[in-house]
Design an enzyme around this catalytic site. Structure first.
Site, PDB file in Angstrom:
ATOM      1  N   ASP A   1      -8.155   3.818  -0.945  1.00 50.72           N
ATOM      2  CA  ASP A   1      -6.977   4.365  -0.256  1.00 50.72           C
ATOM      3  C   ASP A   1      -6.349   5.535  -1.012  1.00 50.72           C
ATOM      4  OD1 ASP A   1      -7.544   2.253   1.395  1.00 50.72           O
ATOM      5  OD2 ASP A   1      -5.541   1.403   1.392  1.00 50.72           O
TER       6      ASP A   1
ATOM      7  N   ARG B   1     -14.723   3.845   9.412  1.00 58.07           N
ATOM      8  CA  ARG B   1     -14.554   2.629  10.192  1.00 58.07           C
ATOM      9  C   ARG B   1     -13.145   2.667  10.782  1.00 58.07           C
ATOM     10  NH1 ARG B   1     -13.992  -2.418   5.877  1.00 58.07           N
ATOM     11  NH2 ARG B   1     -12.467  -1.493   4.465  1.00 58.07           N
TER      12      ARG B   1
ATOM     13  N   TRP C   1      -9.522   1.745  11.699  1.00 55.17           N
ATOM     14  CA  TRP C   1      -8.438   0.882  11.216  1.00 55.17           C
ATOM     15  C   TRP C   1      -7.434   0.646  12.342  1.00 55.17           C
ATOM     16  CZ3 TRP C   1      -3.691   2.725   8.070  1.00 55.17           C
ATOM     17  CH2 TRP C   1      -2.938   1.607   7.652  1.00 55.17           C
TER      18      TRP C   1
ATOM     19  N   ASP D   1     -12.181   3.437   2.161  1.00 54.46           N
ATOM     20  CA  ASP D   1     -11.166   3.973   3.085  1.00 54.46           C
ATOM     21  C   ASP D   1     -10.299   5.026   2.404  1.00 54.46           C
ATOM     22  OD1 ASP D   1     -12.145   1.955   4.776  1.00 54.46           O
ATOM     23  OD2 ASP D   1     -10.581   0.547   4.186  1.00 54.46           O
TER      24      ASP D   1
ATOM     25  N   THR E   1       0.822  -1.215   0.000  1.00 52.72           N
ATOM     26  CA  THR E   1       0.000   0.000   0.000  1.00 52.72           C
ATOM     27  C   THR E   1       0.856   1.265   0.000  1.00 52.72           C
ATOM     28  OG1 THR E   1      -1.839  -1.117   1.104  1.00 52.72           O
ATOM     29  CG2 THR E   1      -1.792   1.270   1.227  1.00 52.72           C
TER      30      THR E   1
END
Length: 351
Positions: free
Chosen positions: A176, A265, A267, A203, A117
């Site tokens: 992301d 949410r 992480w 996200d 990522t």
């Protein structure tokens, strides 16, 4: 390339990073030294990374990289030893200067393995006191064209440094898009986003950094679902940090099915129990795409253990109730842009 010299600070001999060079007087007035990037060859260099590479290590003050309209493809890495950089788009609007790459978490690396990522980021900023104005950061990894990719996280910008300012910028991606982070868990890095546009689906604003989104548009993209079109935030704020993400006077938009987007949410990277998301959305407009119960669990981690709150929001997606924690007036007075950004040095980049 035109041979304009970069004098490193304190190098009275005139020997710069590109050999014996001499900056003309006009090149120091932006303020300070500057380079011009132009894809058509009319500037000093043709790529963003080439300009960054020419900035002297240990740069002591503002160094501007002017970027002429164009599409600049390829990763850009700003190392920690090059602070005070300014990326200034020279177009009439931020869409005229685009910095873009197209790798994802699962994209194979030439030397084996995958990028991950963090490695997928089109732009990685590790130099403190960076600012960007009037340009677009994008990761255009095509999920549909790469169905076999194991990880579709594709970051447009990864921030790791402190005191960053993004003014009238766009951040484009899917999963992301914007990774607001810090060098390590114990370091609380701050970033200020003024009149910016951020889009994505899953996200797409995430990380442990402290960030203020002031008068921004946060747009959720359509995943063609009738039940779940993604999550706006996935903060991983450490419990020692009282300030995670703050959205103020902003607009949450999306042309997706009503009630199918979650605001956040929590992480927990590597299942870290101390990563307790902190996100406040206040004085903002929420579209009908926002789920009536807008905070949701992340795996086994309950959203109710995170630090989520709203205050004086409006629009068809705004509501109150047991699933919509609200700040009191006293709490709201303490959770302001100034509080999030001040740190121990009193930093205030707003204007």
């Amino acid at each position: 390339m035109r041979r304009r010299t970069l004098l490193a600070a304190g190098l009275a001999t005139g020997v710069g990073v590109a050999g014996p060079l001499t900056l003309g007087r006009e090149a120091w007035g932006w303020p300070g030294p500057y380079l011009t990037v132009a894809a058509d060859g009319s500037g000093d260099v043709t790529s963003i990374q080439a300009a960054v590479d020419l900035v002297p290590a240990g740069n002591p003050s503002t160094f501007t990289i002017k970027i002429k309209p164009g599409r600049y493809v390829g990763q850009v890495i700003i190392p920690a030893d090059k602070p005070y950089l300014v990326f200034r788009g020279q177009g009439a609007d931020p869409g005229q200067v685009v910095i873009v790459d197209n790798r994802a978490n699962g994209t194979p690396r030439p030397d084996g393995g995958t990028w991950g990522t963090s490695g997928s980021a089109s732009v990685t900023i590790s130099g403190a006191d960076f600012s960007a104005r009037n340009l677009t950061f994008a990761n255009d990894f095509d999920e549909a064209a790469n169905p076999g990719t194991s990880g579709e996280q594709a970051v447009a910008v990864l921030t790791r440094a402190d005191r960053l300012v993004f003014d009238n910028c766009r951040f484009l991606g899917n999963q992301d898009t914007l990774y607001v982070n810090s060098p390590d868990v114990a370091t609380f890095s701050r970033a200020y986003f003024r009149k910016c546009y951020v889009e994505g689906d899953v996200d797409f604003i995430f990380g442990r950094g402290t960030a203020v989104f002031d008068r921004c548009e946060i747009r959720s993209l359509d995943r063609a679902s009738t039940t779940n079109n993604g999550y706006v935030t996935a903060a991983s704020t450490d419990t020692a940090n009282p300030y995670g993400f703050l959205f103020v006077d902003s607009k949450f938009t999306g042309t997706v099915a009503p009630g199918t987007v979650y605001l956040g949410r929590p992480w927990h990277p590597s299942n870290d129990p101390l990563a307790m998301a902190q996100t406040v959305i206040r004085d903002s407009t929420l579209g009908a795409h926002v789920n009536p119960a807008p905070w949701t669990d992340f795996g086994t981690w309950s959203w109710r253990d995170a630090r989520y709150a709203e205050y004086r929001n409006r629009g068809p997606g705004a509501a109150s109730g047991t699933d919509r924690p609200q700040l009191t007036a006293a709490q709201a007075a303490a959770l302001t842009p100034s509080a999030y950004l001040a740190g121990t040095d009193g930093w205030d980049p707003r204007r």
